[in-house]
Write a protein that holds these residues in place. Sequence first.
Motif, PDB file in Angstrom:
ATOM      1  N   SER A 130     -14.997   0.978   0.339  1.00  0.00           N
ATOM      2  CA  SER A 130     -13.600   0.798   0.027  1.00  0.00           C
ATOM      3  C   SER A 130     -13.390  -0.296  -1.158  1.00  0.00           C
ATOM      4  CB  SER A 130     -13.184   0.193   1.458  1.00  0.00           C
ATOM      5  OG  SER A 130     -11.857  -0.331   1.389  1.00  0.00           O
ATOM      6  N   ARG A 236      -0.366   0.669  -4.423  1.00  0.00           N
ATOM      7  CA  ARG A 236      -1.268   0.913  -4.009  1.00  0.00           C
ATOM      8  C   ARG A 236      -1.876   2.368  -4.914  1.00  0.00           C
ATOM      9  NH1 ARG A 236      -1.129  -3.552  -2.447  1.00  0.00           N
ATOM     10  NH2 ARG A 236      -1.982  -4.288  -0.417  1.00  0.00           N
ATOM     11  N   ASP A 300      -2.577  -9.484   2.522  1.00  0.00           N
ATOM     12  CA  ASP A 300      -2.119  -8.402   1.591  1.00  0.00           C
ATOM     13  C   ASP A 300      -2.232  -8.921   0.117  1.00  0.00           C
ATOM     14  OD1 ASP A 300      -1.936  -6.239   3.095  1.00  0.00           O
ATOM     15  OD2 ASP A 300       0.360  -6.260   3.135  1.00  0.00           O
TER      16      ASP A 300
HETATM   17  N1  UFG Z   1       2.636  -1.761   4.226  1.00  0.00           N
HETATM   18  C1  UFG Z   1       3.988  -2.132   4.696  1.00  0.00           C
HETATM   19  N2  UFG Z   1       4.473  -1.627   6.209  1.00  0.00           N
HETATM   20  C2  UFG Z   1       3.506  -1.315   7.081  1.00  0.00           C
HETATM   21  C3  UFG Z   1       2.121  -0.949   6.581  1.00  0.00           C
HETATM   22  C4  UFG Z   1       1.677  -1.334   5.221  1.00  0.00           C
HETATM   23  O1  UFG Z   1       4.817  -2.408   4.064  1.00  0.00           O
HETATM   24  O2  UFG Z   1       3.725  -0.849   8.148  1.00  0.00           O
HETATM   25  C5  UFG Z   1       2.289  -2.169   2.867  1.00  0.00           C
HETATM   26  C6  UFG Z   1       1.351  -2.895   2.914  1.00  0.00           C
HETATM   27  O3  UFG Z   1       1.819  -4.268   2.826  1.00  0.00           O
HETATM   28  C7  UFG Z   1       0.672  -2.614   1.414  1.00  0.00           C
HETATM   29  C8  UFG Z   1       0.877  -0.994   1.526  1.00  0.00           C
HETATM   30  O4  UFG Z   1       1.827  -0.806   2.400  1.00  0.00           O
HETATM   31  O5  UFG Z   1       1.499  -3.372   0.351  1.00  0.00           O
HETATM   32  C9  UFG Z   1      -0.507  -0.439   1.973  1.00  0.00           C
HETATM   33  O6  UFG Z   1      -0.794  -0.916   3.024  1.00  0.00           O
HETATM   34  P1  UFG Z   1      -2.013  -0.087   3.981  1.00  0.00           P
HETATM   35  O7  UFG Z   1      -2.291  -1.016   5.212  1.00  0.00           O
HETATM   36  O8  UFG Z   1      -1.768   1.355   4.185  1.00  0.00           O
HETATM   37  O9  UFG Z   1      -3.116  -0.060   3.086  1.00  0.00           O
HETATM   38  P2  UFG Z   1      -4.027  -1.388   2.450  1.00  0.00           P
HETATM   39  O10 UFG Z   1      -4.122  -1.277   1.026  1.00  0.00           O
HETATM   40  O11 UFG Z   1      -3.676  -2.828   3.099  1.00  0.00           O
HETATM   41  O12 UFG Z   1      -5.520  -1.102   3.068  1.00  0.00           O
HETATM   42  C10 UFG Z   1      -6.078   0.171   3.201  1.00  0.00           C
HETATM   43  C11 UFG Z   1      -7.030  -0.063   4.361  1.00  0.00           C
HETATM   44  C12 UFG Z   1      -8.138  -0.713   4.038  1.00  0.00           C
HETATM   45  C13 UFG Z   1      -8.714  -0.221   2.774  1.00  0.00           C
HETATM   46  C14 UFG Z   1      -7.696  -0.310   1.789  1.00  0.00           C
HETATM   47  C15 UFG Z   1      -8.436   0.251   0.373  1.00  0.00           C
HETATM   48  O13 UFG Z   1      -6.499  -0.225   5.438  1.00  0.00           O
HETATM   49  O14 UFG Z   1      -9.109  -0.270   5.042  1.00  0.00           O
HETATM   50  O15 UFG Z   1      -6.423   0.292   1.832  1.00  0.00           O
HETATM   51  O16 UFG Z   1      -8.876   1.233   0.323  1.00  0.00           O
HETATM   52  F1  UFG Z   1      -9.872  -1.033   2.410  1.00  0.00           F
END
Ligand code: UFG
Length: 336
Positions: A130, A236, A300
């Motif tokens: 990841s 992202r 985050d």
């Molecule tokens: N976000 C929101 N509201 C939500 C969920 C997420 O605003 O309800 C935002 C987060 O703050 C972030 C973006 O959307 O800015 C993406 O969040 P995700 O939770 O979808 O993804 P992450 O990048 O935090 O993490 C994901 C997986 C991890 C992995 C990572 C990199 O959850 O397991 O991608 O691959 F490691």
Amino acid sequence: MTTSAPETVLVTGGAGYIGSHTAIALINAGHNVVVIDNYVNSKPDALDVVQELTGTDIVVIEGDVRDRALVEKVIVEHGVTAVIHMAALKAVGESVEMPLEYYGNNLESAISVLDAMKAANCWKFVFSSSATVYGDPESNPIPETASIGATNPYGMTKEMIEVIIRDVAASDDRWKITSLRYFNPVGAHESGQVAEAPVGRPNNLMPMVMEVATGKREKVMVFGDDYPTVDGTGVRDYIHVMDLVEGHVAALEHMSDQDGYEVFNLGQGRGASVLELIAGVEKATGLTIPYEVAGRRAGDIAECVADPTRANEVLGWQTTRSIDQACVDSWNSQAH
Ligand code: UFG
Ligand code: NAD
């Protein structure tokens, strides 16, 4: 069809979101699929639709991959020639609350599978890693050579397993081991019949936006709009899940030319903000997605975007599907 010899691939955790899509890509490329899953985060019928769509039987075994004897038996009985190891617990927040469960399940699973493979004379191993291993990156886009430093127990399990598999690969030159660092998988198979169906409240943005689109939730909570990004919300590298899983087929087929251990980023190389993803879903659905800006989510980071050059050049793999397409496919995979 594949240009290399067909493999019989054990996909651990193959009933999950990425595993079920991986099964489709492997079958489309002419490989055979065997799955072991304990359904801790999936349903026993998850692969029925994959078998229908591909017209191909998949051997599906209910079991825990920490059971080394079971994994060895499955490898031997089904003539498994390669393993894609996806079985893991994956919720970042939960991993902070339950570190022992995460270290226990994820580390023991990887060691058990590697040990069973060695005993069964099976040497090709692809690992679901990841982008979380990069922690808060110094700069974007992130190449594989960037420094590593996971910031939560889930990410640490990926980092630790990467160390283990690197050492295992160095211990015996029969091993061919590849770590694939996924960025943010979204979307679904174009049929709309294979859904991302997390158990309980979604952690990730796309499944959350889908629950709002389908009326299961009132609004999306946007975690922070004061990041140094294009519109203040987190950025992202969203990658269509079918592009991601095709990267696994490319990694597997590259193994005939591979010595030892390899690492590849699987991402598009382009970022999108939370508000841009919400806008993409609005365009795909014709709906208005209500949202409210909340505080930043603990742990985050502002931005996380892949440099996928290495996978492009060495694996000959490219993403071909847009984020708009992923929004359409995610929407079509929902019951609505
Ligand atoms: N976000 C929101 N509201 C939500 C969920 C997420 O605003 O309800 C935002 C987060 O703050 C972030 C973006 O959307 O800015 C993406 O969040 P995700 O939770 O979808 O993804 P992450 O990048 O935090 O993490 C994901 C997986 C991890 C992995 C990572 C990199 O959850 O397991 O991608 O691959 F490691
Ligand atoms: P998922 O939860 O949908 O799939 C994981 C599957 O593994 C589930 O079906 C679960 O029941 C199974 N499982 C867990 N522990 C097991 C065990 N001990 N024995 C047998 N089965 C077990 O998750 P996913 O999104 O498909 O992720 C697949 C892999 O990719 C995981 O290793 C995850 O950490 C990794 N990954 C996912 C993302 C993402 O955003 N989805 C990003 C980076 C990496």
